[in-house]
Design a protein around this motif. Structure first.
Motif, PDB file in Angstrom:
ATOM      1  N   ALA A 193       0.932  -1.206   0.118  1.00 41.70           N
ATOM      2  CA  ALA A 193       0.351  -0.026  -0.257  1.00 41.70           C
ATOM      3  C   ALA A 193       1.492   1.330  -0.129  1.00 41.70           C
ATOM      4  CB  ALA A 193      -0.899   0.306   1.038  1.00 41.70           C
ATOM      5  N   ASP A 194       0.000   2.409  -0.131  1.00 39.69           N
ATOM      6  CA  ASP A 194       1.058   3.401  -0.286  1.00 39.69           C
ATOM      7  C   ASP A 194       1.453   3.744   1.111  1.00 39.69           C
ATOM      8  OD1 ASP A 194      -1.416   3.873   0.630  1.00 39.69           O
ATOM      9  OD2 ASP A 194      -1.564   5.998  -0.727  1.00 39.69           O
ATOM     10  N   GLY A 195       0.803   3.557   1.891  1.00 41.85           N
ATOM     11  CA  GLY A 195       1.043   3.585   3.559  1.00 41.85           C
ATOM     12  C   GLY A 195      -0.171   3.048   4.440  1.00 41.85           C
ATOM     13  N   GLY A 196      -0.691   3.102   5.969  1.00 42.64           N
ATOM     14  CA  GLY A 196      -1.069   2.813   6.351  1.00 42.64           C
ATOM     15  C   GLY A 196      -0.949   4.295   7.653  1.00 42.64           C
ATOM     16  N   TYR A 197      -2.175   4.120   8.532  1.00 39.17           N
ATOM     17  CA  TYR A 197      -2.240   4.903   9.939  1.00 39.17           C
ATOM     18  C   TYR A 197      -1.860   4.573  11.040  1.00 39.17           C
ATOM     19  CZ  TYR A 197      -4.333   8.176   6.522  1.00 39.17           C
ATOM     20  OH  TYR A 197      -5.129   9.265   5.684  1.00 39.17           O
ATOM     21  N   ARG A 198      -0.651   4.934  11.647  1.00 39.84           N
ATOM     22  CA  ARG A 198      -0.134   4.520  12.963  1.00 39.84           C
ATOM     23  C   ARG A 198       0.252   5.758  14.323  1.00 39.84           C
ATOM     24  NH1 ARG A 198       1.767  -0.029  14.857  1.00 39.84           N
ATOM     25  NH2 ARG A 198       3.599   0.452  15.948  1.00 39.84           N
ATOM     26  N   PRO A 207       8.330   2.985  -0.047  1.00 45.00           N
ATOM     27  CA  PRO A 207       8.918   3.101  -0.310  1.00 45.00           C
ATOM     28  C   PRO A 207      10.522   2.526  -0.157  1.00 45.00           C
ATOM     29  CG  PRO A 207       7.809   5.707   0.660  1.00 45.00           C
ATOM     30  CD  PRO A 207       6.995   4.312   0.222  1.00 45.00           C
ATOM     31  N   THR A 208       9.526   1.488   1.138  1.00 47.23           N
ATOM     32  CA  THR A 208      10.583   0.412   1.760  1.00 47.23           C
ATOM     33  C   THR A 208      10.703  -1.011   0.494  1.00 47.23           C
ATOM     34  OG1 THR A 208       9.888   1.449   3.010  1.00 47.23           O
ATOM     35  CG2 THR A 208      10.918  -1.030   3.405  1.00 47.23           C
ATOM     36  N   VAL A 209       9.589  -0.685  -0.346  1.00 43.68           N
ATOM     37  CA  VAL A 209       9.171  -1.593  -1.192  1.00 43.68           C
ATOM     38  C   VAL A 209       9.828  -1.895  -2.243  1.00 43.68           C
ATOM     39  CG1 VAL A 209       7.671  -2.756  -2.491  1.00 43.68           C
ATOM     40  CG2 VAL A 209       6.757  -2.476  -0.259  1.00 43.68           C
ATOM     41  N   ASP A 210       9.343  -0.101  -3.025  1.00 41.02           N
ATOM     42  CA  ASP A 210      11.304   0.244  -4.254  1.00 41.02           C
ATOM     43  C   ASP A 210      11.681  -0.177  -3.741  1.00 41.02           C
ATOM     44  OD1 ASP A 210       8.967   0.974  -4.847  1.00 41.02           O
ATOM     45  OD2 ASP A 210       8.622   3.402  -4.372  1.00 41.02           O
ATOM     46  N   GLU A 211      12.483   0.539  -2.002  1.00 40.76           N
ATOM     47  CA  GLU A 211      14.753   0.000  -1.623  1.00 40.76           C
ATOM     48  C   GLU A 211      14.679  -1.501  -2.189  1.00 40.76           C
ATOM     49  OE1 GLU A 211      15.301   1.612   1.599  1.00 40.76           O
ATOM     50  OE2 GLU A 211      17.294   0.636   1.514  1.00 40.76           O
ATOM     51  N   ALA A 212      13.018  -2.583  -1.219  1.00 39.44           N
ATOM     52  CA  ALA A 212      13.553  -3.550  -1.598  1.00 39.44           C
ATOM     53  C   ALA A 212      13.612  -4.355  -2.614  1.00 39.44           C
ATOM     54  CB  ALA A 212      12.772  -4.665  -1.002  1.00 39.44           C
ATOM     55  N   ARG A 227      -4.065   4.024   0.316  1.00 40.50           N
ATOM     56  CA  ARG A 227      -4.700   3.748   1.963  1.00 40.50           C
ATOM     57  C   ARG A 227      -4.272   5.248   2.453  1.00 40.50           C
ATOM     58  NH1 ARG A 227      -8.229   4.308   5.719  1.00 40.50           N
ATOM     59  NH2 ARG A 227      -7.230   4.203   7.249  1.00 40.50           N
ATOM     60  N   THR A 228      -3.573   6.306   1.987  1.00 43.00           N
ATOM     61  CA  THR A 228      -3.093   7.411   3.082  1.00 43.00           C
ATOM     62  C   THR A 228      -3.035   8.356   2.000  1.00 43.00           C
ATOM     63  OG1 THR A 228      -0.972   6.778   1.932  1.00 43.00           O
ATOM     64  CG2 THR A 228      -2.071   6.097   4.456  1.00 43.00           C
ATOM     65  N   GLU A 229      -3.030   7.860   0.447  1.00 37.90           N
ATOM     66  CA  GLU A 229      -3.205   9.340  -0.475  1.00 37.90           C
ATOM     67  C   GLU A 229      -1.652   9.708  -0.199  1.00 37.90           C
ATOM     68  OE1 GLU A 229      -5.769   9.913  -2.181  1.00 37.90           O
ATOM     69  OE2 GLU A 229      -7.956   8.705  -1.788  1.00 37.90           O
ATOM     70  N   GLN A 230      -0.898   9.203   0.173  1.00 34.20           N
ATOM     71  CA  GLN A 230       0.863   9.750   0.238  1.00 34.20           C
ATOM     72  C   GLN A 230       1.371   9.770  -1.520  1.00 34.20           C
ATOM     73  OE1 GLN A 230       3.113   8.494   3.930  1.00 34.20           O
ATOM     74  NE2 GLN A 230       1.399   6.823   2.996  1.00 34.20           N
ATOM     75  N   PRO A 231       2.094  10.670  -1.330  1.00 30.98           N
ATOM     76  CA  PRO A 231       2.253  10.814  -3.593  1.00 30.98           C
ATOM     77  C   PRO A 231       3.055   9.894  -3.075  1.00 30.98           C
ATOM     78  CG  PRO A 231       3.729  12.214  -1.795  1.00 30.98           C
ATOM     79  CD  PRO A 231       2.069  11.925  -0.833  1.00 30.98           C
ATOM     80  N   VAL A 232       3.576   8.906  -4.109  1.00 30.79           N
ATOM     81  CA  VAL A 232       4.198   7.692  -4.657  1.00 30.79           C
ATOM     82  C   VAL A 232       5.222   7.436  -5.602  1.00 30.79           C
ATOM     83  CG1 VAL A 232       3.519   6.057  -2.513  1.00 30.79           C
ATOM     84  CG2 VAL A 232       2.239   5.511  -5.726  1.00 30.79           C
ATOM     85  N   ASP A 233       6.087   6.911  -5.942  1.00 31.05           N
ATOM     86  CA  ASP A 233       7.236   6.568  -7.195  1.00 31.05           C
ATOM     87  C   ASP A 233       6.476   5.249  -7.318  1.00 31.05           C
ATOM     88  OD1 ASP A 233       8.450   9.335  -6.449  1.00 31.05           O
ATOM     89  OD2 ASP A 233      10.231   7.634  -6.205  1.00 31.05           O
ATOM     90  N   GLY A 237       5.242  -0.333 -15.979  1.00 30.57           N
ATOM     91  CA  GLY A 237       5.550  -1.755 -16.812  1.00 30.57           C
ATOM     92  C   GLY A 237       5.676  -2.983 -15.241  1.00 30.57           C
ATOM     93  N   ARG A 238       5.869  -2.206 -14.208  1.00 29.87           N
ATOM     94  CA  ARG A 238       6.150  -2.749 -13.176  1.00 29.87           C
ATOM     95  C   ARG A 238       4.482  -2.518 -11.785  1.00 29.87           C
ATOM     96  NH1 ARG A 238      10.524  -1.448  -8.576  1.00 29.87           N
ATOM     97  NH2 ARG A 238       8.802  -0.122  -8.385  1.00 29.87           N
ATOM     98  N   ASP A 239       4.648  -1.087 -11.584  1.00 26.53           N
ATOM     99  CA  ASP A 239       3.306  -0.892 -10.429  1.00 26.53           C
ATOM    100  C   ASP A 239       2.388  -0.583 -10.804  1.00 26.53           C
ATOM    101  OD1 ASP A 239       5.739  -0.622  -9.133  1.00 26.53           O
ATOM    102  OD2 ASP A 239       5.982   0.916  -8.436  1.00 26.53           O
ATOM    103  N   ILE A 240       1.106  -1.107 -10.261  1.00 27.06           N
ATOM    104  CA  ILE A 240      -0.212  -1.237 -10.790  1.00 27.06           C
ATOM    105  C   ILE A 240      -0.871  -0.913  -9.750  1.00 27.06           C
ATOM    106  CG2 ILE A 240      -2.102  -2.890 -10.868  1.00 27.06           C
ATOM    107  CD1 ILE A 240       0.201  -4.801 -12.302  1.00 27.06           C
ATOM    108  N   TRP A 241      -1.727  -0.022  -9.697  1.00 29.82           N
ATOM    109  CA  TRP A 241      -2.836   1.032  -8.350  1.00 29.82           C
ATOM    110  C   TRP A 241      -4.100  -0.798  -8.327  1.00 29.82           C
ATOM    111  CZ3 TRP A 241      -1.996   3.575  -4.894  1.00 29.82           C
ATOM    112  CH2 TRP A 241      -1.036   4.951  -5.432  1.00 29.82           C
ATOM    113  N   TRP A 242      -4.532  -0.738  -6.886  1.00 29.80           N
ATOM    114  CA  TRP A 242      -4.897  -2.406  -7.258  1.00 29.80           C
ATOM    115  C   TRP A 242      -6.759  -1.868  -7.426  1.00 29.80           C
ATOM    116  CZ3 TRP A 242      -5.605  -6.498  -2.838  1.00 29.80           C
ATOM    117  CH2 TRP A 242      -6.605  -7.043  -2.314  1.00 29.80           C
ATOM    118  N   HIS A 243      -7.085  -0.782  -7.512  1.00 29.18           N
ATOM    119  CA  HIS A 243      -7.947   0.051  -7.082  1.00 29.18           C
ATOM    120  C   HIS A 243      -8.439  -0.223  -9.058  1.00 29.18           C
ATOM    121  CE1 HIS A 243      -5.570   3.932  -7.258  1.00 29.18           C
ATOM    122  NE2 HIS A 243      -7.015   4.264  -8.248  1.00 29.18           N
ATOM    123  N   GLU A 244      -6.990   0.491  -9.787  1.00 29.81           N
ATOM    124  CA  GLU A 244      -7.643   0.285 -11.242  1.00 29.81           C
ATOM    125  C   GLU A 244      -7.483  -1.042 -11.790  1.00 29.81           C
ATOM    126  OE1 GLU A 244      -4.588   2.630 -12.927  1.00 29.81           O
ATOM    127  OE2 GLU A 244      -5.329   4.574 -11.704  1.00 29.81           O
TER     128      GLU A 244
END
Ligand code: PRX
Length: 651
Positions: A193-198, A207-212, A227-233, A237-244
């Motif tokens: 996910a883009d992120g979560g709330y804590r 970003p952690t996934v991108d690095e991994a 989930r959080t609507e934070q901006p993501v890179d 060709g590799r990344d896909i949005w769940w909702h799309e």
């Protein structure tokens, strides 16, 4: 030792309440009958459970094929986990469950989502089709690195629908830890996910996934939940949005008819070496185990609202947030955030709001709430509760009594459940309508579970006595191996005693046959109910250019059970100061995650060792627990004298 003595002095007992017993799924009579059968013929007992509690496409030909230490359960049977958790609640006499809440979800900011069985089924079918469209085939591994959102449960069930084993990595693990786990399982796809709330703020995951995934050759797709609507890179060709992807997916996807022994999931857990172990669970046996224990121990009924507070990233979340409850057609609550946000009464507020009837949590949480004060639970109506559970660490009698009194209003039975990532499901626990409880004891093994206490020579300890906790018969939810490493599987669990599973815990059995779990006896620490290997933390520390050597031990902690203490010997010219403490804590967080960050780092010019060069951990444990330390750092400690005194202690 003081803890053990106080436990064993515990004399209070609580008989099952007759009203509870009258309505219980398993009363004294059924429990005793099952116990008798489980003792004399465990495979017959489990076969009966598999027939009663689980739906099969094709019946098995053989209940158990046991070539120690390799077991196959319900051989030849065909089954699907998502069918058991969803479809069977939409058909025949259960069809009324269509509009029953399967998942009640609440996000930390207070947003909510309730998924009925019919809706959950639709979402799961759609996502299974998304996975297929992305080239995921039966047997391919799928890595899930997600916050506690409904999409996590949907993704798990979608994997089981098509027979793609999932590997869930807890969202608190670092990019390094995630990368190692993806590579070990050779996962084809990562869902995040883009992120979560804590704690009242969004945290980022993408970003952690991108690095991994920069160094994971097996991964060709990353699916991202918004989930959080934070901006993501976004990598085209590799990344896909769940909702799309979901918008285009069909809601028709028949469940794959899988072999009972088809791999269901891999879950990594810490061991005594630096590399975590990929614990492998398979389909038919695991589902039988978690469904049966969930029904018997949590006494689940159709009108219950059941809440297990574990994160799905751990085994408790797999077995008792998702698979056990859904297979039983229950309503399961999922909460995204931290217990004390926005106030220290959030959990009690959730119980009142949703009318939670069964509540399952960990002793660390209970001890934290004791410290926060009784006024928070007392400010809420908790009268919907009828049963409480505990898991993950030994529960001290004081915490047990508080849980009983303040949360359970003295009317709710408590089930203290002992089990492990490796056992798949609960192994030792009270049955609430049948077994008298004693605060601090997990009571007796579940029917069909042959737990015992062995001494060092492998003899069963008779009468009142302590030793090593073992399991002498295979059980359906047992791990089938360590992913890719049968040698380590044999050595870790099956080499201490012949054909007997070695759990790694010390335990005491009293004269009534009640088990009192004392905790890990190997180099694994249990911090807030989470397992962390001392070696893992040590290897993270020594990868710092400042560190010559490191030894990590656990010391008792009033809240978290264990706190991590690191003894570090710095390299030649490095100055052991607060800045170094900060760097080293950061290093551990980077390599493993914040859960493994030492509470305390102490510097020494050399680690105390035996003549054969082994670090004297026992000595370090004594020092770590025995001395008050004001801050993080202390001056360079000199163990040489102590080491000499202990030179004969060559164990
Ligand atoms: O030491 C035992 C402790 O947790 C270990 C298993 O950790 P993990 O695989 O992460 O699974 C935790 C949740 C099942 C065990 O070896 N443990 C678990 N439950 C209890 C417990 N210790 C005492 N009492 C328990 N009820």
């Amino acid at each position: 030792m003081a803890d053990i003595e106080s436990l064993l002095k515990e004399k209070r007992t609580f008989k099952p309440d007759s009203d509870f017993t009258r309505q219980a799924n398993w009363n004294k009579k059924t429990t005793n009958e099952y116990r008798k059968l489980g003792d004399s013929n465990p495979t017959k007992f489990w076969a009966q459970m598999a027939k009663e509690n689980v739906s099969w496409f094709t019946p098995w030909k053989k209940v158990l094929d046991w070539k120690p230490p390799f077991a196959k359960w319900f051989v030849g049977g065909k089954i699907n986990v998502s069918y058991n958790c969803l479809d069977r609640h939409l058909e025949g006499e259960n069809a009324w469950r269509k509009n029953k809440a399967a998942i009640i979800w609440e996000g930390e900011p207070g947003d909510t989502r309730v998924l009925t069985y019919a809706e959950l089924h639709r979402e799961v079918c759609k996502f299974a089709n998304v996975l297929k469209a992305q080239g995921v085939k039966k047997g391919d591994r799928v890595c899930l690195y997600m916050p506690m959102v409904p999409e996590l449960a949907i993704a798990m069930l979608a994997c089981t629908r098509i027979g793609a084993p999932h590997s869930i990595v807890f969202g608190g693990f670092s990019a390094d830890a995630l990368r190692d786990r993806i590579n070990d399982a050779e996962a084809k796809i990562v869902i995040t996910a883009d992120g979560g709330y804590r704690k009242g703020a969004p945290f980022a995951l993408k970003p952690t996934v991108d690095e991994a995934v920069e160094k994971t050759p097996s991964v060709d797709r990353v699916i991202v939940v918004k989930r959080t609507e934070q901006p993501v890179d976004f990598r085209a060709g590799r990344d896909i949005w769940w909702h799309e992807a979901m918008a285009e997916a069909s809601a028709k996807c028949p469940p794959a008819k899988l072999d009972s022994e088809h791999p269901l999931f891999i879950l990594y857990t810490s061991g005594t070496t630096g590399n975590p172990k990929g614990i492998l669970h398979t389909t038919g046996g695991y589902l039988t185990h978690v469904t049966t224990t969930h029904k018997a121990i949590f006494d689940i009924k159709d009108d219950d609202v059941y809440w297990c507070t574990a994160d799905i990233g751990w085994i408790t979340g797999h077995s008792y947030v998702v698979y056990g409850p859904l297979a039983n057609g229950a309503t399961t609550v999922m909460y995204e955030g931290t217990p004390a946000h926005p106030g220290p009464d959030r959990w009690w507020d959730l119980i009142e709001k949703w009318g939670v009837t069964i509540f399952y949590t960990a002793p660390t949480a209970i001890r934290t709430f004791i410290r926060l004060g009784d006024e928070h639970p007392k400010g809420h109506d908790l009268s919907s509760l009828r049963l409480l559970g505990s898991v993950g660490e030994p529960i001290n009698p004081e915490a047990w009594m508080w849980y009983h009194r303040v949360i359970g209003g003295k009317r709710c039975p408590i089930v203290d459940t002992w089990w492990q990532t490796e056992t798949g499901g609960i192994m030792i626990s009270s049955i609430p309508g049948a077994v008298e409880t004693k605060p601090g004891s997990a009571t007796r093994p579940f029917p069909g579970v042959h737990a015992d206490i062995f001494d060092e020579a492998g003899e069963s300890v008779k009468g009142d006595g302590g030793g090593f906790l073992v399991l002498k018969q295979p059980w359906p939810g047992m791990l089938r191996g360590i992913w890719g490493d049968p040698k380590r599987f044999k050595e870790t669990y099956w080499s201490t005693y012949d054909q007997t599973y070695f759990a790694g815990d010390g335990a005491h059995r009293d004269k009534n046959g009640y088990f009192w779990i004392m905790g890990r006896i190997d180099d694994v620490m249990n911090v807030s109910g989470h397992r962390i290997g001392t070696m893992e933390v040590e290897s993270a520390l020594v990868s710092s250019p400042d560190v010559a050597e490191a030894a990590v031990v656990g010391r008792p902690d009033e809240i978290t059970g264990t706190a991590i203490v690191a003894f570090v010997s710095p390299k030649g010219t490095t100055i052991p100061d607060d800045a170094l403490v900060g760097r080293l804590k950061k290093q551990v967080t980077k390599e493993i995650g914040a859960i493994a960050r030492p509470t305390e780092i102490r510097f020494t010019n050399a680690l105390p060792k035996t003549r054969s060069g082994k670090i004297m951990r026992r000595l370090l444990r004594d020092i770590a627990s025995g001395r008050e330390v004001g801050g993080d750092t202390s001056t360079l400690e000199d163990f040489s004298v102590l080491a000499k005194l202990r030179e004969s202690d060559d164990d």
